[in-house]
Write an enzyme that holds these catalytic residues in place. Structure first.
Site, PDB file in Angstrom:
ATOM      1  N   ASP A  70       0.704  -1.441  -0.111  1.00  0.00           N
ATOM      2  CA  ASP A  70      -0.080  -0.092  -0.107  1.00  0.00           C
ATOM      3  C   ASP A  70       0.987   1.294  -0.004  1.00  0.00           C
ATOM      4  O   ASP A  70       0.150   2.461   0.227  1.00  0.00           O
ATOM      5  CB  ASP A  70      -1.086  -0.090   1.261  1.00  0.00           C
ATOM      6  CG  ASP A  70      -2.266  -0.745   1.034  1.00  0.00           C
ATOM      7  OD1 ASP A  70      -2.394  -1.210  -0.098  1.00  0.00           O
ATOM      8  OD2 ASP A  70      -2.854  -1.202   2.020  1.00  0.00           O
ATOM      9  N   ARG A  95       0.489  -1.624   7.542  1.00  0.00           N
ATOM     10  CA  ARG A  95       1.133  -0.509   7.119  1.00  0.00           C
ATOM     11  C   ARG A  95       1.940   0.257   7.954  1.00  0.00           C
ATOM     12  O   ARG A  95       2.632   1.147   7.492  1.00  0.00           O
ATOM     13  CB  ARG A  95       0.088   0.390   6.688  1.00  0.00           C
ATOM     14  CG  ARG A  95      -1.237  -0.048   5.590  1.00  0.00           C
ATOM     15  CD  ARG A  95      -1.725   0.823   4.892  1.00  0.00           C
ATOM     16  NE  ARG A  95      -1.111   1.749   4.148  1.00  0.00           N
ATOM     17  CZ  ARG A  95      -1.549   2.855   3.614  1.00  0.00           C
ATOM     18  NH1 ARG A  95      -2.889   2.952   3.457  1.00  0.00           N
ATOM     19  NH2 ARG A  95      -0.816   3.752   2.764  1.00  0.00           N
ATOM     20  N   ARG A 141      -9.317   5.337  11.220  1.00  0.00           N
ATOM     21  CA  ARG A 141      -8.195   5.163  11.007  1.00  0.00           C
ATOM     22  C   ARG A 141      -7.342   6.193  12.295  1.00  0.00           C
ATOM     23  O   ARG A 141      -6.365   5.574  13.079  1.00  0.00           O
ATOM     24  CB  ARG A 141      -7.587   5.437   9.917  1.00  0.00           C
ATOM     25  CG  ARG A 141      -8.006   4.599   8.904  1.00  0.00           C
ATOM     26  CD  ARG A 141      -7.361   2.936   8.988  1.00  0.00           C
ATOM     27  NE  ARG A 141      -7.703   2.189   7.807  1.00  0.00           N
ATOM     28  CZ  ARG A 141      -7.233   1.994   6.508  1.00  0.00           C
ATOM     29  NH1 ARG A 141      -6.157   2.829   6.516  1.00  0.00           N
ATOM     30  NH2 ARG A 141      -7.457   1.231   5.680  1.00  0.00           N
ATOM     31  N   HIS A 170     -11.077   7.336   5.192  1.00  0.00           N
ATOM     32  CA  HIS A 170     -10.269   8.293   5.399  1.00  0.00           C
ATOM     33  C   HIS A 170     -10.764   9.569   4.869  1.00  0.00           C
ATOM     34  O   HIS A 170     -11.882   9.488   4.105  1.00  0.00           O
ATOM     35  CB  HIS A 170      -9.092   8.105   4.610  1.00  0.00           C
ATOM     36  CG  HIS A 170      -7.759   7.584   4.874  1.00  0.00           C
ATOM     37  ND1 HIS A 170      -6.942   6.782   4.235  1.00  0.00           N
ATOM     38  CD2 HIS A 170      -7.606   7.277   6.325  1.00  0.00           C
ATOM     39  CE1 HIS A 170      -6.061   6.270   5.009  1.00  0.00           C
ATOM     40  NE2 HIS A 170      -6.248   6.425   6.224  1.00  0.00           N
ATOM     41  N   CYS A 264      -4.922   9.688  -2.634  1.00  0.00           N
ATOM     42  CA  CYS A 264      -4.161   8.610  -2.079  1.00  0.00           C
ATOM     43  C   CYS A 264      -2.819   8.655  -2.526  1.00  0.00           C
ATOM     44  O   CYS A 264      -2.061   8.351  -1.750  1.00  0.00           O
ATOM     45  CB  CYS A 264      -4.951   7.357  -1.830  1.00  0.00           C
ATOM     46  SG  CYS A 264      -6.377   7.415  -1.063  1.00  0.00           S
TER      47      CYS A 264
END
Length: 271
Positions: A70, A95, A141, A170, A264
């Protein structure tokens, strides 16, 4: 009469999708059983990078790290305002290795003010910078405590916004900064109180509908004139034009399989 918009040269940080896969699921978009065309993902990413360059922007590239699929979503690795770097601290174990890789890049490039956060936050995934405020998304998150931590570091008023729909995990999937204090967002992604705050702060915001939000249309990047956004968010194109912006549709369908699109993939280096 349409507003005359002026593009401002920007500097972005991106990370090639060399190791991109959907090998786990940490949001509703990710399904490891659905194959990803990694070669096509690379082409789509290159087209986004090349479009930035063609528009006169600068693109820095972060070296991808094996085992971090990612990492292509570079926006999540930090938030940069006035050359000050507020690092990320990822919520998911998959991540967490991305955060030190980002901070190493900033140190290697001479950034003098770098903050390693105490509280969980996922960079520009949940922080959006307007002319007046730092908008701080929470709910899935990033920790609510990260808002105060970032406010203290940047010396900029930070406004907490609670996300309530797991598809919009997000802030940058539910809201985009267009120019100054002008934004577009999808109201149902937010709690009632956060919707009221947004309406008060941004009474003239462009409000997205369900289909365009579900196409990740709010995962967009604006330079003050050009707005790069997913090409399937067709309902946003004319409203953007009516406000004087020039929408540019991008095909990032393979990256969309992990729940990310234009924003992103793009961290803004506000130096």
């Amino acid at each position: 009469m349409r507003t005359h918009r002026v593009a401002t040269p920007r500097r972005y940080l991106m990370c090639p999708p060399t190791h991109y896969r959907v090998s786990y699921s940490i949001n509703p978009w990710m399904d490891p059983d659905k194959p990803v065309d990694t070669a096509l993902a690379a082409v789509q990413w290159e087209q986004l990078r090349d479009r930035y360059l063609a528009l006169g922007h600068t693109v820095e590239e972060l070296e991808p790290v094996p085992g971090l699929p990612d990492m292509v979503f570079a926006a999540n690795g930090a938030t940069v305002v006035d050359g000050r770097v507020f690092g990320a601290k990822f919520a998911n174990a998959e991540r967490r290795g991305e955060a030190p890789a980002h901070l190493a890049w900033f140190r290697a490039h001479g950034y003098p003010a770098i903050h390693e956060p105490e509280h969980i936050n996922e960079g520009e995934g949940d922080f959006a910078v307007t002319a007046s405020w730092l908008l701080a998304g929470t709910g899935f998150r990033s920790s609510p405590a990260a808002r105060a931590e970032a406010q203290e570091f940047f010396g900029r008023p930070a406004i907490g916004l609670e996300l309530v729909d797991p598809r919009y995990y997000h802030l940058d999937t539910a809201l985009a900064v267009l120019d100054g204090d002008e934004v577009m967002y999808y109201p149902p992604a937010f709690s009632p109180g956060s919707r009221a705050v947004l309406a008060r702060l941004f009474p003239d915001a462009l409000l997205a509908g369900e289909e365009d939000a579900a196409a990740l249309g709010l995962n967009a990047v604006s330079d003050g004139r050009h707005v790069l956004l997913p090409q399937n968010a067709i309902g946003l194109f004319e409203p953007l034009r009516e406000r004087g912006f020039e929408p540019i549709g991008m095909d990032l369908s393979e990256l969309g399989k992990a729940g990310g699109s234009v924003k992103c993939c793009t961290m803004e280096l506000r130096d």
